[in-house]
Design an enzyme around this catalytic site. Structure first.
Site, PDB file in Angstrom:
ATOM      1  N   GLY A 220       0.816  -1.201   0.000  1.00  0.00           N
ATOM      2  CA  GLY A 220       0.000   0.000   0.000  1.00  0.00           C
ATOM      3  C   GLY A 220       0.849   1.250   0.000  1.00  0.00           C
ATOM      4  CD  GLU A 261       1.955  -9.540   1.679  1.00  0.00           C
ATOM      5  OE1 GLU A 261       1.040  -8.886   1.141  1.00  0.00           O
ATOM      6  OE2 GLU A 261       1.766 -10.611   2.244  1.00  0.00           O
ATOM      7  N   PRO A 262       5.824  -5.268  -0.509  1.00  0.00           N
ATOM      8  CG  PRO A 262       7.882  -4.174  -0.415  1.00  0.00           C
ATOM      9  CD  PRO A 262       7.092  -5.255   0.238  1.00  0.00           C
ATOM     10  N   GLY A 263       5.177  -4.303  -3.870  1.00  0.00           N
ATOM     11  CA  GLY A 263       5.377  -4.648  -5.276  1.00  0.00           C
ATOM     12  C   GLY A 263       5.784  -3.383  -5.999  1.00  0.00           C
ATOM     13  NE  ARG A 300      -0.449   0.583 -12.682  1.00  0.00           N
ATOM     14  CZ  ARG A 300      -0.497   1.805 -12.222  1.00  0.00           C
ATOM     15  NH1 ARG A 300       0.017   2.798 -12.923  1.00  0.00           N
ATOM     16  NH2 ARG A 300      -1.019   2.057 -11.049  1.00  0.00           N
ATOM     17  CB  CYS A 330      -9.073  -1.501 -33.255  1.00  0.00           C
ATOM     18  SG  CYS A 330      -8.047  -1.259 -34.708  1.00  0.00           S
ATOM     19  CE1 TYR A 358       0.381  -5.445  -9.546  1.00  0.00           C
ATOM     20  CE2 TYR A 358       1.257  -3.304  -8.925  1.00  0.00           C
ATOM     21  CZ  TYR A 358       0.855  -4.579  -8.580  1.00  0.00           C
ATOM     22  OH  TYR A 358       0.945  -4.973  -7.278  1.00  0.00           O
TER      23      TYR A 358
HETATM   24  C1  LIG Z   1      -0.940  -6.701  -4.897  1.00  0.00           C
HETATM   25  C2  LIG Z   1      -0.558  -7.097  -3.558  1.00  0.00           C
HETATM   26  C3  LIG Z   1       0.580  -6.541  -2.958  1.00  0.00           C
HETATM   27  C4  LIG Z   1       1.440  -5.500  -3.630  1.00  0.00           C
HETATM   28  O1  LIG Z   1       0.816  -4.252  -3.807  1.00  0.00           O
HETATM   29  P1  LIG Z   1       1.656  -3.043  -4.369  1.00  0.00           P
HETATM   30  O2  LIG Z   1       0.739  -1.886  -4.358  1.00  0.00           O
HETATM   31  O3  LIG Z   1       2.113  -3.396  -5.739  1.00  0.00           O
HETATM   32  O4  LIG Z   1       2.829  -2.824  -3.496  1.00  0.00           O
HETATM   33  C5  LIG Z   1       0.917  -6.986  -1.692  1.00  0.00           C
HETATM   34  N1  LIG Z   1       0.188  -7.929  -1.050  1.00  0.00           N
HETATM   35  C6  LIG Z   1      -0.908  -8.492  -1.607  1.00  0.00           C
HETATM   36  C7  LIG Z   1      -1.661  -9.524  -0.857  1.00  0.00           C
HETATM   37  C8  LIG Z   1      -1.321  -8.089  -2.868  1.00  0.00           C
HETATM   38  O5  LIG Z   1      -2.418  -8.634  -3.401  1.00  0.00           O
END
Ligand SMILES: *Cc1c(COP(=O)(O)O)cnc(C)c1O
Length: 403
Positions: A220, A261-263, A300, A330, A358
């Site tokens: 988040g 859990e950062p993405g 996105r 298209c 993403y």
């Molecule tokens: C998508 C997700 C994340 C990563 O969210 P980001 O906004 O990309 O950091 C972490 N934990 C869970 C369970 C998710 O579904």
């Protein structure tokens, strides 16, 4: 525009557009910032691989000492393939079959359960023999983009904190060993205060779970997409969370691990989508720049109204003009409208920024277009980590029948 002293334009010439390019130095910088901000607590980072799951990127994170957060059994298998150990992987599925959870148990990864029903099945099947983590929903809303918040009352994610009594009944009856609590309130929560509010709710619930090993606060972290954007102040969050977490552990009686859990935070800014300009098209209303990409490669902007900065890297000194950058699909697939770009000529390469998260993982073959290649820039060298697709990829698995 350079990354690690390599010109992005030269990379595009060498590997061909459209192309995703990722910079490990940027990923490293983010990782270091996170670790330094949480130096006072036993931090574990589980990289949310759904953001960007190329095996070479996963190996990079593995070598940096992170674990992995997976949302499907296939992601678990990819993470194992990349070299993560089962115990470093957390499986946080949503609305999957119990069979998929059993597969994950077989593979030995940390299991995160997202509904009472699955928890009951888990308890019936494993009793106390396999520990699990429980995903809670604290119903927090923290500003930001409502399309990517998952903690609100109408959300399908997690077990509501209003159901904790029911939760305890299920756990006690089945003697389930709960070793972790998890909360992930969405991808765009900006204020540390919201994080802390969520944390306080979880701490209050956690005191009734005596066997915890960790609390996982999900992700988040809000990432800046353009100049002036409000972003999560990681250092401030680290300071406040460290104090709150230490206080909690003291009253809990034991030191727990704190997981994130950062993405997006780790990879968004590390990525660029390089596209070539096919056509510059004047209409009565505006000037369109049509590129060899679109919502098939980066969805996105259309899916989330996301803003991605666009730079003309082929003509950095050109006079600035206003353009709308659109794809070749298209459909309406606007990558950026009314953008000030250095004069765009047909054949120029544009860099779309913040494309690490993403981007490729959400790409498709819509319009029977190929997905882009991917390049990883590491230690000053550009490595091809995924080839451009070919017609074979479009035809794969199609069964041709005579009719
Ligand atoms: C998508 C997700 C994340 C990563 O969210 P980001 O906004 O990309 O950091 C972490 N934990 C869970 C369970 C998710 O579904």
């Amino acid at each position: 525009m350079n990354i690690q002293n390599l010109s992005l334009e030269a990379i595009a010439q060498q590997f061909g557009a459209p192309l995703y390019v990722y910079d490990t130095a940027k990923m490293q910088e983010k990782l270091t910032l996170l670790r330094e901000s949480f130096a006072g607590v036993p931090l574990k980072i589980k990289y949310a691989m759904k953001a960007l799951n190329n095996i070479s990127v996963l190996r990079f994170f593995k070598n940096q000492g992170t674990g992995a957060d997976c949302v499907s059994i296939q992601e678990v298998q990819l993470a194992l393939h990349a070299g993560f150990l089962p115990q470093e992987i957390i499986f946080t599925p949503n609305c999957v079959s119990f069979g998929e959870i059993q597969e994950a148990v077989q593979l030995g990864v940390v299991i995160n359960i997202d509904s009472i029903s699955m928890l009951e099945q888990f308890g019936h099947t494993y009793g106390s023999s396999v520990p699990c983590c429980v995903r809670l929903n604290p119903h927090l809303v923290g500003g930001g983009n409502s399309k990517i918040q998952v903690g609100h009352i109408d959300s399908k994610f997690g077990i509501s904190v209003l159901q904790t009594r029911h939760l305890h009944r299920v756990i006690q009856t089945n003697k389930i060993h709960v070793n972790g609590l998890h909360v992930h309130t969405g991808s765009d929560i900006l204020q540390p205060e919201v994080f802390l509010q969520g944390a306080e709710i979880i701490f209050d619930i956690a005191k009734d779970f005596p066997d915890l090993q960790f609390i996982d606060f999900g992700s988040g972290f809000k990432v800046g997409y353009k100049e002036g954007d409000v972003t999560t102040d990681i250092a401030e969050l680290g300071k406040k969370m460290t104090t709150a977490f230490q206080e909690f552990c003291q009253s809990y009686g034991r030191e727990l691990e704190i997981w994130f859990e950062p993405g997006k935070f780790l990879v968004s800014e590390a990525g660029y989508l390089l596209v070539r300009v096919n056509v510059v098209k004047q209409t009565p209303a505006s000037v369109f720049v049509g590129v060899d990409s679109g919502l098939n490669h980066l969805i996105r902007p259309m899916l989330y109204d996301a803003y991605h900065e666009i730079v003309n890297i082929s003509n950095p000194e050109g006079a600035q003009r206003i353009y709308s950058v659109v794809g070749y699909i298209c459909e309406t697939d606007t990558l950026g409208s009314d953008r000030k770009l250095n004069e765009v000529r047909e054949g120029d390469i544009l860099a779309i920024k913040n494309a690490g998260a993403y981007g490729f993982t959400m790409a498709s073959q819509y319009n029977a277009r190929f997905r882009p290649a991917e390049v990883l820039v590491h230690a000053g060298k550009a490595h091809l980590i995924r080839k451009h697709e070919t017609m074979e990829d479009i035809l794969r698995n199609q069964v041709e029948v005579q009719i």
